[in-house]
Design a protein around this motif. Structure first.
Motif, PDB file in Angstrom:
ATOM      1  N   LEU A  52       1.682  38.652  28.898  1.00  0.00           N
ATOM      2  CA  LEU A  52       2.138  37.619  28.115  1.00  0.00           C
ATOM      3  C   LEU A  52       3.622  37.364  28.538  1.00  0.00           C
ATOM      4  N   ARG A  53       3.796  36.134  28.963  1.00  0.00           N
ATOM      5  CA  ARG A  53       5.432  35.940  29.520  1.00  0.00           C
ATOM      6  C   ARG A  53       5.957  34.770  28.666  1.00  0.00           C
ATOM      7  N   LEU A  54       7.324  34.939  28.648  1.00  0.00           N
ATOM      8  CA  LEU A  54       7.881  33.973  27.778  1.00  0.00           C
ATOM      9  C   LEU A  54       9.013  33.387  28.750  1.00  0.00           C
ATOM     10  N   SER A  55       9.410  32.056  28.591  1.00  0.00           N
ATOM     11  CA  SER A  55      10.483  31.191  29.173  1.00  0.00           C
ATOM     12  C   SER A  55      11.115  30.108  28.079  1.00  0.00           C
ATOM     13  N   ALA A  56      12.527  30.548  28.055  1.00  0.00           N
ATOM     14  CA  ALA A  56      13.264  29.978  27.128  1.00  0.00           C
ATOM     15  C   ALA A  56      14.454  29.385  27.500  1.00  0.00           C
ATOM     16  N   ALA A  57      14.902  28.136  27.265  1.00  0.00           N
ATOM     17  CA  ALA A  57      15.963  27.611  27.709  1.00  0.00           C
ATOM     18  C   ALA A  57      16.715  26.720  26.698  1.00  0.00           C
ATOM     19  N   TYR A  58      18.044  26.762  26.849  1.00  0.00           N
ATOM     20  CA  TYR A  58      19.118  26.033  26.098  1.00  0.00           C
ATOM     21  C   TYR A  58      20.162  25.452  26.920  1.00  0.00           C
ATOM     22  N   ALA A  59      20.335  24.171  26.406  1.00  0.00           N
ATOM     23  CA  ALA A  59      21.749  23.555  27.232  1.00  0.00           C
ATOM     24  C   ALA A  59      22.446  22.646  26.254  1.00  0.00           C
ATOM     25  N   TYR A  60      23.850  22.761  26.267  1.00  0.00           N
ATOM     26  CA  TYR A  60      24.668  21.820  25.607  1.00  0.00           C
ATOM     27  C   TYR A  60      25.470  21.266  26.613  1.00  0.00           C
ATOM     28  N   THR A  61      25.667  19.830  26.513  1.00  0.00           N
ATOM     29  CA  THR A  61      25.878  18.849  27.535  1.00  0.00           C
ATOM     30  C   THR A  61      26.758  17.829  26.762  1.00  0.00           C
ATOM     31  N   ASP A  62      27.922  17.802  27.279  1.00  0.00           N
ATOM     32  CA  ASP A  62      29.001  16.816  26.672  1.00  0.00           C
ATOM     33  C   ASP A  62      29.483  15.757  27.808  1.00  0.00           C
ATOM     34  N   ALA A  63      28.314  14.451  27.834  1.00  0.00           N
ATOM     35  CA  ALA A  63      28.910  13.498  29.020  1.00  0.00           C
ATOM     36  C   ALA A  63      29.475  12.448  28.326  1.00  0.00           C
ATOM     37  N   THR A  64      30.488  11.823  28.848  1.00  0.00           N
ATOM     38  CA  THR A  64      31.262  10.768  28.252  1.00  0.00           C
ATOM     39  C   THR A  64      31.746   9.905  29.486  1.00  0.00           C
ATOM     40  N   VAL A  65      32.134   8.534  29.186  1.00  0.00           N
ATOM     41  CA  VAL A  65      32.661   7.869  30.093  1.00  0.00           C
ATOM     42  C   VAL A  65      34.163   8.177  30.261  1.00  0.00           C
ATOM     43  N   THR A  66      34.769   8.806  31.223  1.00  0.00           N
ATOM     44  CA  THR A  66      36.181   9.245  31.243  1.00  0.00           C
ATOM     45  C   THR A  66      37.006   8.111  31.721  1.00  0.00           C
ATOM     46  N   ARG A  67      36.517   7.244  32.554  1.00  0.00           N
ATOM     47  CA  ARG A  67      37.421   5.974  32.837  1.00  0.00           C
ATOM     48  C   ARG A  67      36.517   4.579  32.815  1.00  0.00           C
ATOM     49  N   GLY A  68      36.651   3.904  31.742  1.00  0.00           N
ATOM     50  CA  GLY A  68      35.603   2.864  31.788  1.00  0.00           C
ATOM     51  C   GLY A  68      36.523   1.741  32.416  1.00  0.00           C
ATOM     52  N   ASP A  69      36.087   0.252  31.926  1.00  0.00           N
ATOM     53  CA  ASP A  69      36.796  -1.005  32.532  1.00  0.00           C
ATOM     54  C   ASP A  69      36.603  -1.864  31.258  1.00  0.00           C
ATOM     55  N   ASN A  70      36.807  -3.426  31.547  1.00  0.00           N
ATOM     56  CA  ASN A  70      36.859  -4.234  30.510  1.00  0.00           C
ATOM     57  C   ASN A  70      35.660  -4.254  29.500  1.00  0.00           C
ATOM     58  N   THR A  71      34.521  -3.758  30.131  1.00  0.00           N
ATOM     59  CA  THR A  71      33.286  -4.019  29.294  1.00  0.00           C
ATOM     60  C   THR A  71      32.790  -2.624  28.487  1.00  0.00           C
ATOM     61  N   ILE A  72      33.043  -1.319  29.294  1.00  0.00           N
ATOM     62  CA  ILE A  72      32.707  -0.148  28.935  1.00  0.00           C
ATOM     63  C   ILE A  72      34.083   0.624  28.528  1.00  0.00           C
ATOM     64  N   VAL A  73      34.032   0.938  27.223  1.00  0.00           N
ATOM     65  CA  VAL A  73      35.220   1.765  26.548  1.00  0.00           C
ATOM     66  C   VAL A  73      35.302   3.206  27.257  1.00  0.00           C
ATOM     67  N   THR A  74      36.397   3.550  27.474  1.00  0.00           N
ATOM     68  CA  THR A  74      36.697   5.084  28.054  1.00  0.00           C
ATOM     69  C   THR A  74      36.504   5.978  26.717  1.00  0.00           C
ATOM     70  N   GLY A  75      35.662   6.943  26.959  1.00  0.00           N
ATOM     71  CA  GLY A  75      35.485   7.935  25.657  1.00  0.00           C
ATOM     72  C   GLY A  75      34.221   7.684  25.361  1.00  0.00           C
ATOM     73  N   SER A  76      33.467   6.557  25.867  1.00  0.00           N
ATOM     74  CA  SER A  76      32.009   6.246  25.033  1.00  0.00           C
ATOM     75  C   SER A  76      31.129   7.459  25.534  1.00  0.00           C
ATOM     76  N   ARG A  77      30.209   7.870  24.554  1.00  0.00           N
ATOM     77  CA  ARG A  77      29.225   8.664  24.943  1.00  0.00           C
ATOM     78  C   ARG A  77      28.287   8.144  26.137  1.00  0.00           C
ATOM     79  N   PHE A  78      27.927   8.793  27.119  1.00  0.00           N
ATOM     80  CA  PHE A  78      27.081   8.223  28.272  1.00  0.00           C
ATOM     81  C   PHE A  78      25.371   8.340  27.711  1.00  0.00           C
TER      82      PHE A  78
END
Length: 216
Positions: free
Chosen positions: A144-170
């Motif tokens: 009997l074999r078990l595989s478990a995984a967990y991930a925490y990811t913080d992905a944001t736009v760190t430098r946007g432009d006139n259309t995309i706001v800096t700090g927006s979540r990707f």
């Protein structure tokens, strides 16, 4: 490279050359682009004990972006810089293992949907992601074999432009995700069969990049 009994090093170098021609059948316009880049990679591993290893690595990446913009221009290539530290533990009998990793990645020229015209893509400027990943796998009982995984990811736009706001979540990147898979091996008709099942959790995620507001 084995530096000593406990220290190991990894060195790598990759070179890419790329050429594309994109034709827009709506406007009968085309665009040709030629790109090349050399990407280094370096890593270091330390093993204080035979079943424990800690590591650190850094790398640069290069990936061409296909397609054409709303203004009929080719996209610049996506480039990245990544840093990671982590540790791996193996059980004494080798039947179980666990890996913990912390990472930080910065990418430039990442394509996402153009908020002005969703039929086209747009470069998001610079995108940053950082987080932690934990993977555990092993034989918890005989066959009997078990595989478990967990991930925490913080992905944001760190430098946007006139259309995309800096700090927006990707878009399409959940903050939290996890998985669990259990498999069982058993004899069947003189052979060996495997039966398994699993669960996969994906947290809430945005469908597009914020065009006028900051996501919290």
């Amino acid at each position: 490279i084995d530096l000593s009994a406990r220290w190991k090093a990894l060195l790598g170098l990759r070179h890419d050359s790329y050429e594309q021609t994109v034709a827009n059948i709506r406007t009968a316009l085309s665009n040709t682009q030629s790109l090349s880049e050399t990407s280094p990679r370096i890593g270091l591993v330390y093993q204080p004990l035979p079943n424990i290893a800690v590591y650190a690595n850094a790398a640069r990446g290069f990936r061409p972006n296909s397609g054409i913009s709303l203004e009929n221009t080719a996209f610049p290539a996506e480039s990245s810089r990544s840093y990671e530290i982590g540790a791996k533990l193996d059980s004494a009998g080798g039947k179980a293992s666990a890996t913990l990793a912390l990472y930080k990645i910065a990418k430039t020229n990442v394509l996402t949907t153009n908020p002005v015209n969703t039929d086209y893509a747009i470069s998001a400027g610079e995108v940053g992601s950082k987080g932690v990943e934990l993977d555990v796998s092993g034989e918890i009982m005989r066959n009997l074999r078990l595989s478990a995984a967990y991930a925490y990811t913080d992905a944001t736009v760190t430098r946007g432009d006139n259309t995309i706001v800096t700090g927006s979540r990707f878009p399409n990147v959940p903050r939290q995700s996890a998985s669990l898979v259990v498999t069982r091996h058993f004899a069947l008709g003189g052979g060996l069969a495997t039966l398994g099942g699993g669960l996969n959790y994906v947290g809430e995620r945005f469908g597009n990049v914020a065009a006028s507001s900051r996501f919290t």
